[in-house]
Design a protein around this motif. Structure first.
Motif, PDB file in Angstrom:
ATOM      1  N   MET A   1     -11.435  24.052   9.329  1.00 14.44           N
ATOM      2  CA  MET A   1     -12.535  24.634   9.996  1.00 14.44           C
ATOM      3  C   MET A   1     -12.267  24.180  11.414  1.00 14.44           C
ATOM      4  SD  MET A   1     -13.964  26.941   8.328  1.00 14.44           S
ATOM      5  CE  MET A   1     -15.164  27.553   9.514  1.00 14.44           C
ATOM      6  N   GLY A   2     -10.992  24.192  12.105  1.00 14.25           N
ATOM      7  CA  GLY A   2     -10.854  23.742  13.337  1.00 14.25           C
ATOM      8  C   GLY A   2     -11.103  22.146  13.924  1.00 14.25           C
ATOM      9  N   ASP A   3     -11.565  21.475  12.663  1.00 12.94           N
ATOM     10  CA  ASP A   3     -11.332  20.118  12.943  1.00 12.94           C
ATOM     11  C   ASP A   3     -10.394  19.326  12.147  1.00 12.94           C
ATOM     12  OD1 ASP A   3     -14.151  20.169  14.238  1.00 12.94           O
ATOM     13  OD2 ASP A   3     -15.153  20.190  12.594  1.00 12.94           O
ATOM     14  N   GLU A   4      -9.821  18.219  12.975  1.00 16.61           N
ATOM     15  CA  GLU A   4      -8.795  17.550  12.273  1.00 16.61           C
ATOM     16  C   GLU A   4      -9.201  16.322  11.778  1.00 16.61           C
ATOM     17  OE1 GLU A   4      -5.663  14.960  14.461  1.00 16.61           O
ATOM     18  OE2 GLU A   4      -4.918  16.981  14.394  1.00 16.61           O
ATOM     19  N   TYR A   5      -8.639  15.992  10.455  1.00 14.08           N
ATOM     20  CA  TYR A   5      -9.096  14.861   9.767  1.00 14.08           C
ATOM     21  C   TYR A   5      -7.827  14.101   9.430  1.00 14.08           C
ATOM     22  CZ  TYR A   5     -13.290  17.385   8.739  1.00 14.08           C
ATOM     23  OH  TYR A   5     -14.477  18.017   8.896  1.00 14.08           O
ATOM     24  N   THR A   6      -7.836  12.771   9.298  1.00 12.59           N
ATOM     25  CA  THR A   6      -6.649  11.975   9.249  1.00 12.59           C
ATOM     26  C   THR A   6      -7.017  11.328   7.877  1.00 12.59           C
ATOM     27  OG1 THR A   6      -6.214  11.282  11.567  1.00 12.59           O
ATOM     28  CG2 THR A   6      -5.321   9.866   9.551  1.00 12.59           C
ATOM     29  N   LEU A   7      -6.094  11.641   6.748  1.00  8.95           N
ATOM     30  CA  LEU A   7      -6.565  11.076   5.347  1.00  8.95           C
ATOM     31  C   LEU A   7      -5.547  10.181   4.977  1.00  8.95           C
ATOM     32  CD1 LEU A   7      -7.150  14.592   3.837  1.00  8.95           C
ATOM     33  CD2 LEU A   7      -8.831  13.352   4.797  1.00  8.95           C
ATOM     34  N   ARG A   8      -6.069   9.051   4.393  1.00 14.00           N
ATOM     35  CA  ARG A   8      -4.891   8.152   3.621  1.00 14.00           C
ATOM     36  C   ARG A   8      -5.084   8.554   2.100  1.00 14.00           C
ATOM     37  NH1 ARG A   8      -3.466   3.924   6.227  1.00 14.00           N
ATOM     38  NH2 ARG A   8      -3.502   2.512   4.189  1.00 14.00           N
ATOM     39  N   THR A   9      -3.859   8.868   1.596  1.00 16.45           N
ATOM     40  CA  THR A   9      -3.802   9.174   0.080  1.00 16.45           C
ATOM     41  C   THR A   9      -2.440   8.894  -0.419  1.00 16.45           C
ATOM     42  OG1 THR A   9      -3.423  11.351  -1.112  1.00 16.45           O
ATOM     43  CG2 THR A   9      -2.525  11.520   1.279  1.00 16.45           C
ATOM     44  N   GLU A  10      -2.545   8.849  -1.725  1.00 10.33           N
ATOM     45  CA  GLU A  10      -1.366   8.270  -2.634  1.00 10.33           C
ATOM     46  C   GLU A  10      -0.632   9.689  -2.912  1.00 10.33           C
ATOM     47  OE1 GLU A  10      -2.903   6.099  -5.844  1.00 10.33           O
ATOM     48  OE2 GLU A  10      -3.545   4.743  -4.652  1.00 10.33           O
ATOM     49  N   ALA A  11      -1.214  10.855  -2.740  1.00 10.22           N
ATOM     50  CA  ALA A  11      -0.363  12.118  -2.950  1.00 10.22           C
ATOM     51  C   ALA A  11       0.543  12.442  -1.884  1.00 10.22           C
ATOM     52  CB  ALA A  11      -1.540  13.145  -2.955  1.00 10.22           C
ATOM     53  N   SER A  12       1.618  13.331  -2.082  1.00 11.30           N
ATOM     54  CA  SER A  12       2.395  13.868  -1.108  1.00 11.30           C
ATOM     55  C   SER A  12       1.725  14.491   0.216  1.00 11.30           C
ATOM     56  CB  SER A  12       3.599  14.618  -1.492  1.00 11.30           C
ATOM     57  OG  SER A  12       2.814  15.962  -1.967  1.00 11.30           O
ATOM     58  N   ALA A  13       2.380  14.505   1.384  1.00  7.84           N
ATOM     59  CA  ALA A  13       1.758  15.151   2.558  1.00  7.84           C
ATOM     60  C   ALA A  13       1.876  16.477   2.135  1.00  7.84           C
ATOM     61  CB  ALA A  13       2.613  14.829   3.582  1.00  7.84           C
TER      62      ALA A  13
ATOM     63  N   ASP B   1       0.683  -1.193  -0.080  1.00 13.82           N
ATOM     64  CA  ASP B   1       0.116  -0.118   0.101  1.00 13.82           C
ATOM     65  C   ASP B   1       0.852   1.225   0.069  1.00 13.82           C
ATOM     66  OD1 ASP B   1      -2.069   1.838   0.239  1.00 13.82           O
ATOM     67  OD2 ASP B   1      -2.791   1.192   2.460  1.00 13.82           O
ATOM     68  N   GLN B   2       0.781   1.976  -1.072  1.00 19.48           N
ATOM     69  CA  GLN B   2       1.749   3.173  -1.080  1.00 19.48           C
ATOM     70  C   GLN B   2       0.658   4.503  -0.703  1.00 19.48           C
ATOM     71  OE1 GLN B   2       4.906   3.145  -2.461  1.00 19.48           O
ATOM     72  NE2 GLN B   2       4.510   1.105  -2.439  1.00 19.48           N
ATOM     73  N   ARG B   3      -0.095   4.270  -0.065  1.00 26.35           N
ATOM     74  CA  ARG B   3      -0.887   5.398   0.585  1.00 26.35           C
ATOM     75  C   ARG B   3      -0.141   5.899   1.852  1.00 26.35           C
ATOM     76  NH1 ARG B   3      -7.087   4.013   0.468  1.00 26.35           N
ATOM     77  NH2 ARG B   3      -6.103   2.135   1.303  1.00 26.35           N
ATOM     78  N   ALA B   4      -0.243   7.188   1.991  1.00 29.25           N
ATOM     79  CA  ALA B   4       0.318   7.726   3.253  1.00 29.25           C
ATOM     80  C   ALA B   4      -0.674   8.271   4.083  1.00 29.25           C
ATOM     81  CB  ALA B   4       1.173   8.994   2.896  1.00 29.25           C
ATOM     82  N   VAL B   5      -0.288   8.538   5.574  1.00 28.43           N
ATOM     83  CA  VAL B   5      -1.401   9.169   6.386  1.00 28.43           C
ATOM     84  C   VAL B   5      -0.970  10.337   6.760  1.00 28.43           C
ATOM     85  CG1 VAL B   5      -2.456   8.854   8.631  1.00 28.43           C
ATOM     86  CG2 VAL B   5      -1.944   6.777   7.249  1.00 28.43           C
ATOM     87  N   VAL B   6      -2.116  11.366   6.237  1.00 32.79           N
ATOM     88  CA  VAL B   6      -1.644  12.740   6.737  1.00 32.79           C
ATOM     89  C   VAL B   6      -2.548  13.213   7.495  1.00 32.79           C
ATOM     90  CG1 VAL B   6      -1.362  14.992   5.419  1.00 32.79           C
ATOM     91  CG2 VAL B   6      -0.716  12.717   4.540  1.00 32.79           C
TER      92      VAL B   6
END
Length: 103
Positions: free
Chosen positions: A13-25, A3-8
């Motif tokens: 709007m003040g809320d934190e989101y954890t994203l899994r993405t193939e794009a750079s951080a 899996d080449q996806r990174a966690v960023v």
């Protein structure tokens, strides 16, 4: 298959989101910052607008920008194809890239 996806982690709007993405951080954070700025700009025009409504309006604005850029790119691509077509007859036969010039 790895899996080449990174966690960023991003904040919108003040809320934190954890994203899994193939794009750079860096790219992912820049996208999130753009979304955050767009929502905030929309909300700054109204003291009573709900965040969800502002997010939908931001999505519409960002999508409109995307469609306009795609249309402009299509226009540039068409212009380049036309220019190449106009220039081809002016080139020496060996440089035309067609079968008639190769013979």
């Amino acid at each position: 298959m790895m899996d080449q996806r990174a966690v960023v982690k991003v904040r919108i709007m003040g809320d934190e989101y954890t994203l899994r993405t193939e794009a750079s951080a860096e790219h992912t954070k820049a996208v999130a910052e753009h979304v955050d700025r767009t929502i905030r700009a929309i909300m700054s025009g109204s003291t009573t607008m709900e965040t969800q409504k502002a997010a939908i309006l931001a999505a519409l604005q960002i999508t409109d920008d995307l469609f306009r850029e795609r249309s402009a790119l299509d226009g540039v691509t068409a212009d380049m194809k036309q220019l190449a077509s106009d220039i081809r007859p002016l080139l020496p036969p060996a440089k035309r890239g067609d079968e008639a010039g190769a013979a």
